[in-house]
Structure formats: structure tokens, C-alpha cells
Design an enzyme around this catalytic site. Structure first.
Site, PDB file in Angstrom:
ATOM      1  CG  ASP A 146      -1.710   1.346   1.326  1.00  0.00           C
ATOM      2  OD1 ASP A 146      -2.530   1.598   0.291  1.00  0.00           O
ATOM      3  OD2 ASP A 146      -1.770   1.571   2.444  1.00  0.00           O
TER       4      ASP A 146
ATOM      5  CG  ASP B  10      -0.914   7.597   0.681  1.00  0.00           C
ATOM      6  OD1 ASP B  10       0.020   8.179   0.537  1.00  0.00           O
ATOM      7  OD2 ASP B  10      -2.253   7.647   0.038  1.00  0.00           O
TER       8      ASP B  10
END
Length: 176
Positions: free
Chosen positions: A8, A10
Site C-alpha cells: 500500500d 499511504d
């Protein structure tokens, strides 16, 4: 078939900042480069899968996202890390309607599997939210890490919960 380290963005690659799209606001999380190098040396592809609802919300454009992504790829390359691809979902259910790509749906992971002939079962995913883990499970990824830097999570469907990215490779948890 290839194995991949899915990340992922952020909260895993960079410090979480609401609707990040400016290069000057980007800050790498400690250990992310070493994590990528470790798995890259084991012949894993490094693939980013990220929800970017700020696009649907009008906070920034796809061009803004692309500009930041290109900068980030170059920053990784300066550290000898090759980012194979970035998949992103620009949608938000209340604005764009439901889609197959927004995590917790597995669409981005399935697309990566098709594009790069990835063995999802033997790949792994590092996320910072339960929706990342749920998407991985739905895609058939068996090893998942929930990065919980501040020890706020007491339970998760993730295989492992870690508070430092280095705990993933330094403890030699699931390296094959």
C-alpha cells in the site's frame, strides 16, 4: 510464475497525510527502502496498490498523482529499488459508485497477477489498514502484514502485525 511484494502507499511507503499529492509533502517511512531491497534480492517484483479517492473527490487530479508517482519511482531507483508498477483506484463509492479496484476489493491485485504472471499464493502484501489485508485475502495472497506503527490494532485478519517495517525481513518471517 513471479512472486510479488505488494505495498500500500499511504501509511506504508510514505507517512500518511490526508490526500497527499505534493512532492514536498512526501516523506518515506523508515525501513521501506530496505524492505524493498530485501525482497527484490529474493526476485520479488515490487508493486504498489493504492486507493486514491482524492481524485474522485476533486482534491487533486490524475496528473498530480502521476507526477508524484513518477517522482517516487525515481527516488526508489536512486536507492537501487525497481518499482515494477503502481496500480491505483481513483474511485470513491459515494461519488463514482462501486468498483472492483477499490480495496477491500481485490481488483488491483488480480490485474497485477494477469499483467505480470504473479503467483499470488506465494506473494505477500504489506498494508496499514484492514481493507488492504481483506483485498489480499480475497485475491488469494496467504501472507499478509499489517503495519501498525503506533500499536493501535489489537486484532486483524493479517498473518502478522508489525510496528516496524524492519521486523518483516530482520526477523526472517516468511522469506521464501
Amino acid at each position: 510464475m513471479q512472486k510479488a511484494l505488494f505495498l500500500d502507499r499511504d501509511g506504508v511507503i510514505n507517512v500518511e497525510k490526508d490526500y497527499l499529492y505534493k512532492i514536498e509533502d512526501f516523506e518515506f517511512i523508515d525501513g521501506i527502502v530496505d524492505l524493498c531491497k530485501y525482497y527484490q534480492d529474493l526476485d520479488y517484483l515490487i508493486i504498489i496498490v493504492t486507493n486514491q479517492s482524492g481524485i474522485a473527490r476533486g482534491y487533486y487530479t490524475e496528473e498530480d498523482f502521476t507526477r508524484l508517482s513518477e517522482w517516487m519511482i525515481k527516488a526508489f531507483a536512486k536507492n537501487q529499488v525497481l518499482i515494477t508498477h503502481i496500480y491505483y483506484c481513483p474511485h470513491h463509492p459515494s461519488i463514482s459508485g462501486e468498483c472492483d479496484c477499490r480495496k477491500p476489493q481485490p481488483g488491483m491485485l488480480i490485474q497485477a497477477q494477469k499483467d505480470f504472471n504473479i503467483d499470488l499464493k506465494n506473494s505477500l502484501l504489506v498494508g496499514d489498514k484492514e481493507r488492504d489485508i481483506e483485498a489480499a485475502i480475497k485475491a488469494g495472497i496467504e501472507t499478509t502484514y499489517l503495519f501498525d506503527e503506533y500499536n493501535r490494532v489489537s486484532a486483524s485478519k493479517a498473518t502478522y502485525i508489525v510496528d516496524k517495517l524492519e521486523n518483516i525481513w530482520k526477523n526472517n518471517v516468511n522469506t521464501q
